[in-house]
Design an enzyme around this catalytic site. Structure first.
Site, mmCIF file in Angstrom:
data_model
loop_
_atom_site.group_PDB
_atom_site.id
_atom_site.type_symbol
_atom_site.label_atom_id
_atom_site.label_comp_id
_atom_site.label_asym_id
_atom_site.label_seq_id
_atom_site.Cartn_x
_atom_site.Cartn_y
_atom_site.Cartn_z
ATOM 1 C CG ASN A 9 44.329 42.692 44.093
ATOM 2 O OD1 ASN A 9 45.206 42.269 44.842
ATOM 3 N ND2 ASN A 9 43.053 42.359 44.238
ATOM 4 C CD1 TRP A 10 50.470 42.748 41.226
ATOM 5 C CD2 TRP A 10 52.354 41.938 42.134
ATOM 6 N NE1 TRP A 10 51.528 43.394 40.628
ATOM 7 C CE2 TRP A 10 52.699 42.920 41.166
ATOM 8 C CE3 TRP A 10 53.387 41.308 42.832
ATOM 9 C CZ2 TRP A 10 54.023 43.261 40.888
ATOM 10 C CZ3 TRP A 10 54.706 41.652 42.555
ATOM 11 C CH2 TRP A 10 55.019 42.616 41.591
ATOM 12 C CE LYS A 11 42.405 39.275 42.491
ATOM 13 N NZ LYS A 11 41.143 38.714 42.061
ATOM 14 C CG HIS A 94 39.535 42.093 46.771
ATOM 15 N ND1 HIS A 94 39.045 40.836 46.526
ATOM 16 C CD2 HIS A 94 39.883 42.612 45.572
ATOM 17 C CE1 HIS A 94 39.107 40.608 45.217
ATOM 18 N NE2 HIS A 94 39.609 41.668 44.621
ATOM 19 C CD GLU A 96 39.860 37.538 45.257
ATOM 20 O OE1 GLU A 96 40.999 37.849 45.646
ATOM 21 O OE2 GLU A 96 39.530 37.530 44.044
ATOM 22 C CD GLU A 166 37.896 44.760 42.265
ATOM 23 O OE1 GLU A 166 38.810 44.905 41.454
ATOM 24 O OE2 GLU A 166 37.947 43.922 43.197
ATOM 25 N N GLY A 172 38.015 37.728 37.901
ATOM 26 C CA GLY A 172 38.732 36.498 37.550
ATOM 27 C C GLY A 172 37.976 35.593 36.601
ATOM 28 C CB SER A 212 37.358 40.335 33.582
ATOM 29 O OG SER A 212 37.193 39.129 34.323
ATOM 30 N N GLY A 233 43.426 42.556 38.475
ATOM 31 C CA GLY A 233 43.940 41.337 39.095
ATOM 32 C C GLY A 233 44.796 40.552 38.115
ATOM 33 N N GLY A 234 44.204 39.579 37.462
ATOM 34 C CA GLY A 234 44.936 38.661 36.574
ATOM 35 C C GLY A 234 45.870 39.356 35.598
HETATM 36 P P1 PGA Z 1 40.599 40.316 37.892
HETATM 37 O O1 PGA Z 1 40.593 40.722 39.438
HETATM 38 O O2 PGA Z 1 41.166 41.487 37.144
HETATM 39 O O3 PGA Z 1 41.469 39.098 37.826
HETATM 40 O O4 PGA Z 1 39.186 40.038 37.500
HETATM 41 C C1 PGA Z 1 40.251 42.015 39.855
HETATM 42 C C2 PGA Z 1 40.324 42.105 41.361
HETATM 43 O O5 PGA Z 1 39.912 41.155 42.030
HETATM 44 O O6 PGA Z 1 40.781 43.120 41.912
#
Ligand code: PGA
Length: 248
Positions: A9-11, A94, A96, A166, A172, A212, A233-234
């Site tokens: 997930n590149w966001k 998600h 967010e 999640e 994050g 994470s 994500g990250g």
């Molecule tokens: P993260 O994000 O791996 O940076 O914790 C995961 C996500 O939000 O899908």
């Protein structure tokens, strides 16, 4: 047997030019023999990334869609648009989007239905805030999110979805859930799916863990019986993503 799925997930990261650099870094390093791999990228990156992924087994996906086919919905992107460019997955709900953009269990439900209708696999995100975990109501919370996401969805269509657990406190932060915590909730998701659709359907649906995930913890997380891969994500923005995909 559920095939492992690892989704990046590149966001809101990577301009089209930067996206091509990231694809070039990762595409020959990820082993797609036993794992489905997908890059969920910003809308403007979809077409250049799709071209750069031609000839590989890596799929591409979006991070949102709107639940109507077309019309006066300024700023939105439809399922027919995504499907026409070969988009195979879409992240739905998600945390967010729920926190910053007004996504609700109801809109998640409509988007899930719309994605499946257009042959796009929805990766439906659920998960609790720290407060919910501290109040010991995580399982109830997640069960409710899953049930509401699936209102009016047949077993046949549910089988075309993916869920991602999640925990919001793990996203994050570098503080992943332990594999036991993650398994407990992913197992509870499988239980709700079983209650609604029966064992055969529930056993066919992939459940991912996200929050994470890194090359250091992926092997232990993915070894858990109800964790079928990760939403990353990250770590999806760097070479570590290949370590995650390629872990045992
Ligand atoms: P993260 O994000 O791996 O940076 O914790 C995961 C996500 O939000 O899908």
């Amino acid at each position: 047997m559920r095939k492992r799925l690892v989704a990046g997930n590149w966001k809101m990261n990577k301009t089209p030019k930067e996206a091509l650099e990231l694809v070039a870094l990762l595409k020959d390093k990820v082993n797609t023999a036993d794992t489905d791999v997908v890059f969920c990228v910003p809308f403007v990156d979809l077409i250049p990334v799709s071209e750069a992924l031609e000839g590989t087994n890596i799929a591409f996906g979006a991070q949102n869609l709107y639940f109507e086919d077309k019309g006066a919905f300024t700023g939105e992107v439809s399922a027919p648009m995504l499907s026409e460019i070969g988009c195979k997955y879409v992240v739905i709900g998600h945390s967010e989007r729920r926190a910053y953009f007004g996504e609700t269990d109801e809109s998640v439900n409509k988007k899930l239905i719309q994605a499946v209708k257009y042959g796009i696999v929805p990766i439906v995100c659920v998960g609790e805030e720290l407060k919910t975990r501290e109040e010991n109501v995580t399982i109830e919370h997640v069960r409710s999110q899953v049930k509401r996401a699936l209102v009016g969805v047949s077993a046949e269509d549910a089988a075309k979805t993916v869920f991602a657990y999640e925990p919001i406190w793990a996203i994050g932060t570098g503080l992943s859930a332990t594999s036991e915590q993650a398994q407990e909730v992913c197992g509870a998701i499988r239980t709700v799916l079983t209650e609604i659709y029966g064992k055969a359907t529930a056993d066919s649906i992939r459940i991912l863990y996200g929050g994470s995930v890194s090359g250091k913890n992926s092997e232990e997380l993915f070894a858990m019986p109800d964790i079928d891969g990760g939403l990353v994500g990250g770590s999806s923005l760097k070479e570590d993503f290949a370590t995650i995909v390629n872990c045992k």
